[in-house]
Design an enzyme around this catalytic site. Structure first.
Site, PDB file in Angstrom:
ATOM      1  N   SER A 137      -9.560  12.281  -1.952  1.00 36.59           N
ATOM      2  CA  SER A 137      -8.865  11.033  -2.274  1.00 36.59           C
ATOM      3  C   SER A 137      -9.345   9.916  -1.362  1.00 36.59           C
ATOM      4  CB  SER A 137      -7.353  11.206  -2.113  1.00 36.59           C
ATOM      5  OG  SER A 137      -6.742   9.947  -2.220  1.00 36.59           O
ATOM      6  N   HIS A 180     -11.412  10.993  -6.164  1.00 42.90           N
ATOM      7  CA  HIS A 180     -10.049  10.708  -6.637  1.00 42.90           C
ATOM      8  C   HIS A 180      -9.646   9.305  -6.172  1.00 42.90           C
ATOM      9  CE1 HIS A 180      -6.058  11.941  -8.063  1.00 42.90           C
ATOM     10  NE2 HIS A 180      -5.567  11.328  -7.003  1.00 42.90           N
ATOM     11  N   MET A 189      -2.040   2.134  -6.993  1.00 41.38           N
ATOM     12  CA  MET A 189      -0.579   1.972  -6.825  1.00 41.38           C
ATOM     13  C   MET A 189      -0.205   0.506  -6.965  1.00 41.38           C
ATOM     14  SD  MET A 189      -0.134   4.314  -3.458  1.00 41.38           S
ATOM     15  CE  MET A 189      -0.759   5.993  -3.357  1.00 41.38           C
ATOM     16  N   HIS A 239      -6.263   7.939 -10.824  1.00 43.93           N
ATOM     17  CA  HIS A 239      -4.851   8.332 -10.909  1.00 43.93           C
ATOM     18  C   HIS A 239      -4.010   7.056 -10.879  1.00 43.93           C
ATOM     19  CE1 HIS A 239      -1.354  10.541  -8.599  1.00 43.93           C
ATOM     20  NE2 HIS A 239      -0.988  10.137  -9.797  1.00 43.93           N
ATOM     21  N   MET A 249      -0.820   5.182 -10.675  1.00 44.80           N
ATOM     22  CA  MET A 249       0.614   5.195 -10.321  1.00 44.80           C
ATOM     23  C   MET A 249       1.133   3.783 -10.548  1.00 44.80           C
ATOM     24  SD  MET A 249       0.195   7.575  -6.973  1.00 44.80           S
ATOM     25  CE  MET A 249      -1.570   7.306  -6.959  1.00 44.80           C
ATOM     26  N   MET A 265       1.965  16.625  -9.170  1.00 47.56           N
ATOM     27  CA  MET A 265       2.186  16.014  -7.854  1.00 47.56           C
ATOM     28  C   MET A 265       2.862  17.042  -6.949  1.00 47.56           C
ATOM     29  SD  MET A 265       0.926  12.921  -7.802  1.00 47.56           S
ATOM     30  CE  MET A 265       1.355  12.844  -6.065  1.00 47.56           C
ATOM     31  N   ASP A 312      -2.179  17.500  -6.406  1.00 53.80           N
ATOM     32  CA  ASP A 312      -2.364  16.275  -5.626  1.00 53.80           C
ATOM     33  C   ASP A 312      -1.232  16.069  -4.625  1.00 53.80           C
ATOM     34  OD1 ASP A 312      -3.125  13.813  -4.711  1.00 53.80           O
ATOM     35  OD2 ASP A 312      -2.796  12.745  -6.608  1.00 53.80           O
TER      36      ASP A 312
HETATM   37  C1  DX5 Z   1      -0.312  10.238  -3.358  1.00 53.98           C
HETATM   38  C2  DX5 Z   1      -1.693  10.234  -3.962  1.00 53.98           C
HETATM   39  C3  DX5 Z   1      -2.572  11.281  -3.408  1.00 53.98           C
HETATM   40  C4  DX5 Z   1      -2.844  11.151  -1.937  1.00 53.98           C
HETATM   41  C5  DX5 Z   1      -3.160  12.523  -1.411  1.00 53.98           C
HETATM   42  O1  DX5 Z   1       0.504   9.385  -4.055  1.00 53.98           O
HETATM   43  O2  DX5 Z   1      -1.622  10.444  -5.360  1.00 53.98           O
HETATM   44  O3  DX5 Z   1      -3.791  11.353  -4.139  1.00 53.98           O
HETATM   45  O4  DX5 Z   1      -3.892  10.283  -1.636  1.00 53.98           O
HETATM   46  O5  DX5 Z   1      -3.271  12.433  -0.032  1.00 53.98           O
HETATM   47  P1  DX5 Z   1      -3.020  13.677   0.899  1.00 53.98           P
HETATM   48  O6  DX5 Z   1      -4.047  14.713   0.551  1.00 53.98           O
HETATM   49  O7  DX5 Z   1      -3.184  13.116   2.267  1.00 53.98           O
HETATM   50  O8  DX5 Z   1      -1.605  14.175   0.641  1.00 53.98           O
HETATM   51 ZN    ZN Z   2      -3.559  10.855  -6.461  1.00 51.68          ZN
END
Ligand code: DX5
Ligand code: ZN
Length: 219
Positions: free
Chosen positions: A8, A33, A37, A66, A68, A137, A175
């Site tokens: 990510s 990834h 957001m 992804h 969000m 998630m 994730d």
């Molecule tokens: C959280 C994201 C993840 C995040 C994962 O909302 O969707 O992709 O970046 O990060 P780690 O691996 O640090 O939990």
């Molecule tokens: Zn993510």
């Protein structure tokens, strides 16, 4: 089977995005990834199209985007034009999920649906055969570096059962809070793709950490 690894970029050094992207190119990462957001669907704002464009300039691996965000249907085509090969929307953000999934596929991208930790997996029963990916998630979305939620294992099992029962080809992506310790059991339960942010980017040697995750086998 070894997992696909999707580091990510959220956890990378944004002041050195070119170098970080080139490092991922050299690594055994399968996908990049990309966490988008909007400060509405989740209580955080990450980055948008200009930053994604900068990543796209250097990335040599598929961009796994992804979303969000609320009303993702407004931006699907633009994400595709900015290089997204996999576009994942949240179940909780889509009133007309079937339509949005078809919209993603019409752009030529692979279509994924993400589930928050509280959303029952069986809600995907009537859409699972349309999906290329289910993103489970394993933390509440919005931030990197959170603690992995143990109930995720049960949710992977249920998702795998649903996929097999319906003859779906969807991959299962996990994730949040993924690391070398929980990876073997995630694979054992049926995970295909592991996202890892802080575990990769806070490690002393991210290329080696990605290689280590890539070589994980189920317990
Ligand atoms: C959280 C994201 C993840 C995040 C994962 O909302 O969707 O992709 O970046 O990060 P780690 O691996 O640090 O939990
Ligand atoms: Zn993510």
């Amino acid at each position: 089977m070894n997992p696909l690894i999707a580091p990510s970029v959220l956890a990378s050094d944004f002041a050195n995005l070119q170098a970080e992207t080139e490092m991922l190119n050299r690594s055994q990462a399968d996908w990049l990834h990309i966490d988008i957001m909007d400060g509405r669907f989740v209580p955080n704002i990450s980055f948008g199209f200009p930053v994604l464009q900068a990543i796209q300039c250097y990335a040599k691996k598929p961009l796994d985007v992804h979303l969000m965000i609320v009303e993702p249907e407004l931006y699907i085509e633009q994400f595709r034009e900015t290089g997204a090969e996999i576009i994942t929307v949240h179940y909780e953000a889509c009133t007309h999920l079937h339509r949005t999934v078809q919209q993603i596929k019409a752009t030529g991208a692979k279509a994924g649906v993400a589930l928050n930790p509280h959303t029952p997996v069986n809600l995907l029963e009537d859409i699972i055969t349309d999906l290329d990916l289910v993103l489970i998630m394993s933390v509440n979305p919005g931030f990197g570096g959170q603690k992995f939620i143990q109930n995720t294992y049960r949710r992977i099992e249920k998702t795998k059962e649903l996929i097999l029962a319906r003859g779906s080809h969807a991959l299962i992506e996990i994730d949040g809070g993924v690391n070398q310790q929980n990876a073997p059991l995630l694979l054992e339960k049926g995970a295909d793709v592991l996202v890892a942010g802080s575990f990769v980017f806070t490690s002393a040697d991210p290329i080696q950490t990605i290689a280590d995750l890539k070589s994980v086998t189920s317990v």
